[in-house]
Design a protein around this motif. Structure first.
Motif, PDB file in Angstrom:
ATOM      1  N   CYS A  45       0.941  -0.957   0.215  1.00  0.00           N
ATOM      2  CA  CYS A  45      -0.096  -0.022  -0.184  1.00  0.00           C
ATOM      3  C   CYS A  45       0.764   1.189   0.084  1.00  0.00           C
ATOM      4  CB  CYS A  45      -0.938  -0.108   1.161  1.00  0.00           C
ATOM      5  SG  CYS A  45      -2.335  -1.128   1.014  1.00  0.00           S
ATOM      6  N   ARG A  46       1.986   1.351   0.938  1.00  0.00           N
ATOM      7  CA  ARG A  46       2.870   2.362   0.647  1.00  0.00           C
ATOM      8  C   ARG A  46       3.464   2.767  -0.436  1.00  0.00           C
ATOM      9  NH1 ARG A  46       4.691   0.222   5.970  1.00  0.00           N
ATOM     10  NH2 ARG A  46       3.592   1.884   7.693  1.00  0.00           N
ATOM     11  N   ARG A  47       3.773   1.630  -1.344  1.00  0.00           N
ATOM     12  CA  ARG A  47       4.249   2.028  -2.709  1.00  0.00           C
ATOM     13  C   ARG A  47       3.268   2.365  -3.663  1.00  0.00           C
ATOM     14  NH1 ARG A  47       3.395  -1.439  -6.280  1.00  0.00           N
ATOM     15  NH2 ARG A  47       3.277  -3.861  -6.093  1.00  0.00           N
ATOM     16  N   LEU A  51      -5.137  -2.172  -2.039  1.00  0.00           N
ATOM     17  CA  LEU A  51      -5.389  -3.379  -1.251  1.00  0.00           C
ATOM     18  C   LEU A  51      -7.104  -3.440  -0.768  1.00  0.00           C
ATOM     19  CD1 LEU A  51      -4.873  -6.273   0.028  1.00  0.00           C
ATOM     20  CD2 LEU A  51      -4.236  -4.913   2.162  1.00  0.00           C
ATOM     21  N   SER A  52      -7.719  -4.586  -0.990  1.00  0.00           N
ATOM     22  CA  SER A  52      -9.239  -4.695  -0.648  1.00  0.00           C
ATOM     23  C   SER A  52      -9.150  -6.174   0.222  1.00  0.00           C
ATOM     24  CB  SER A  52     -10.037  -4.709  -1.467  1.00  0.00           C
ATOM     25  OG  SER A  52     -11.482  -4.546  -1.171  1.00  0.00           O
ATOM     26  N   ALA A  72      -7.065  -4.353  11.003  1.00  0.00           N
ATOM     27  CA  ALA A  72      -7.843  -3.438  10.031  1.00  0.00           C
ATOM     28  C   ALA A  72      -7.477  -1.789  10.273  1.00  0.00           C
ATOM     29  CB  ALA A  72      -9.114  -3.421  10.621  1.00  0.00           C
ATOM     30  N   ALA A  73      -7.062  -1.508  11.503  1.00  0.00           N
ATOM     31  CA  ALA A  73      -6.556  -0.160  11.775  1.00  0.00           C
ATOM     32  C   ALA A  73      -5.152   0.165  10.981  1.00  0.00           C
ATOM     33  CB  ALA A  73      -6.389   0.055  13.332  1.00  0.00           C
ATOM     34  N   ARG A  74      -4.195  -1.004  11.124  1.00  0.00           N
ATOM     35  CA  ARG A  74      -2.943  -0.726  10.465  1.00  0.00           C
ATOM     36  C   ARG A  74      -3.139  -0.689   9.180  1.00  0.00           C
ATOM     37  NH1 ARG A  74       1.359  -5.340  12.588  1.00  0.00           N
ATOM     38  NH2 ARG A  74       2.445  -4.439  10.886  1.00  0.00           N
ATOM     39  N   LEU A  75      -3.946  -1.466   8.599  1.00  0.00           N
ATOM     40  CA  LEU A  75      -4.162  -1.557   7.002  1.00  0.00           C
ATOM     41  C   LEU A  75      -4.787  -0.268   6.516  1.00  0.00           C
ATOM     42  CD1 LEU A  75      -4.498  -5.609   6.086  1.00  0.00           C
ATOM     43  CD2 LEU A  75      -2.487  -4.025   5.982  1.00  0.00           C
ATOM     44  N   ALA A  80      -5.589   1.075   2.807  1.00  0.00           N
ATOM     45  CA  ALA A  80      -6.175  -0.365   2.463  1.00  0.00           C
ATOM     46  C   ALA A  80      -7.782  -0.154   2.726  1.00  0.00           C
ATOM     47  CB  ALA A  80      -5.730  -1.267   2.931  1.00  0.00           C
ATOM     48  N   ARG A  81      -8.626  -0.706   2.031  1.00  0.00           N
ATOM     49  CA  ARG A  81     -10.049  -1.129   2.229  1.00  0.00           C
ATOM     50  C   ARG A  81     -10.196  -2.541   2.705  1.00  0.00           C
ATOM     51  NH1 ARG A  81     -14.281  -2.539  -2.118  1.00  0.00           N
ATOM     52  NH2 ARG A  81     -16.291  -2.694  -0.720  1.00  0.00           N
ATOM     53  N   VAL A  82     -10.640  -2.513   4.061  1.00  0.00           N
ATOM     54  CA  VAL A  82     -10.848  -3.212   5.001  1.00  0.00           C
ATOM     55  C   VAL A  82     -12.426  -3.447   5.209  1.00  0.00           C
ATOM     56  CG1 VAL A  82     -10.569  -4.740   6.998  1.00  0.00           C
ATOM     57  CG2 VAL A  82      -8.561  -3.263   6.037  1.00  0.00           C
ATOM     58  N   THR A  83     -13.119  -4.645   4.886  1.00  0.00           N
ATOM     59  CA  THR A  83     -14.437  -4.928   5.110  1.00  0.00           C
ATOM     60  C   THR A  83     -14.581  -6.002   5.903  1.00  0.00           C
ATOM     61  OG1 THR A  83     -15.012  -4.143   2.768  1.00  0.00           O
ATOM     62  CG2 THR A  83     -16.731  -5.190   3.685  1.00  0.00           C
ATOM     63  N   PHE A  84     -15.590  -5.826   7.028  1.00  0.00           N
ATOM     64  CA  PHE A  84     -16.041  -7.014   7.914  1.00  0.00           C
ATOM     65  C   PHE A  84     -17.217  -7.245   6.974  1.00  0.00           C
ATOM     66  CE2 PHE A  84     -13.332  -4.570  10.580  1.00  0.00           C
ATOM     67  CZ  PHE A  84     -12.637  -5.744  11.249  1.00  0.00           C
ATOM     68  N   TYR A  85     -17.199  -8.708   6.619  1.00  0.00           N
ATOM     69  CA  TYR A  85     -18.430  -9.405   6.060  1.00  0.00           C
ATOM     70  C   TYR A  85     -19.452  -9.941   6.849  1.00  0.00           C
ATOM     71  CZ  TYR A  85     -20.382 -12.964   2.902  1.00  0.00           C
ATOM     72  OH  TYR A  85     -21.358 -13.912   2.300  1.00  0.00           O
ATOM     73  N   ASP A  86     -20.380  -9.277   6.844  1.00  0.00           N
ATOM     74  CA  ASP A  86     -21.489  -9.700   8.194  1.00  0.00           C
ATOM     75  C   ASP A  86     -22.589 -10.408   7.353  1.00  0.00           C
ATOM     76  OD1 ASP A  86     -22.461  -9.763  10.325  1.00  0.00           O
ATOM     77  OD2 ASP A  86     -23.422  -7.935  10.565  1.00  0.00           O
TER      78      ASP A  86
END
Length: 146
Positions: A45-47, A51-52, A72-75, A80-86
């Motif tokens: 991500c830094r370069r 990312l999802s 999630a917080a780090r990414l 990055a896009r972080v999704t919690f699949y509920d």
């Protein structure tokens, strides 16, 4: 390299690390990630990579709630896009898509414990026909690929 490559634990880590170096967009699904993979994704991500990550709802695994939120917080801090699949169903798939032409599928839980203690196996797919089928199947998770 073959359209379908069977990978052991070490080969999986090496191949994925190499593929991430030249990727532009990556989609991943896993319950949790190893520190090594989190670091690889942060560098990606830094370069400028996109990312999802899709993971199970934090309510499904209360024992690892803190770990999931920390990952999630780090990414997210690096874009990055972080999704919690509920969903009433458990997201069990372990998948990393290195767009547009490489897919990893397998039993690897992508955690340090799983990669160091378990006998895990995955495949690396580079066939456009197989890749298209995998994308169609994964998109049933509520627009993951958007």
């Amino acid at each position: 390299m073959s359209d379908l490559l069977y990978l052991s634990d070490i080969a999986y880590r090496v191949a994925l690390s190499n593929d991430l170096q030249s990727a532009e967009t990556v989609y991943a699904s896993a319950v949790t990630l190893s520190p090594h993979l989190i670091t690889l994704f942060e560098k990606f991500c830094r370069r400028g990579g996109h990312l999802s990550l899709v993971t199970n709802s934090i309510h499904r695994y209360p024992a690892i709630l803190g770990q999931q939120l920390s990952i999630a917080a780090r990414l997210r801090s690096v874009g990055a896009r972080v999704t919690f699949y509920d969903c009433p169903y458990l997201l069990h798939a372990k998948c990393v898509i290195v767009s547009p032409d490489i897919v990893y599928l397998g039993s690897h839980n992508l955690t340090a414990q799983a990669l160091n203690r378990n006998i895990e196996r995955s495949v690396r797919i580079t066939s456009l026909g197989l890749f298209t089928k995998v994308l169609a199947d994964l998109n049933v998770w509520g627009g993951w690929m958007q």
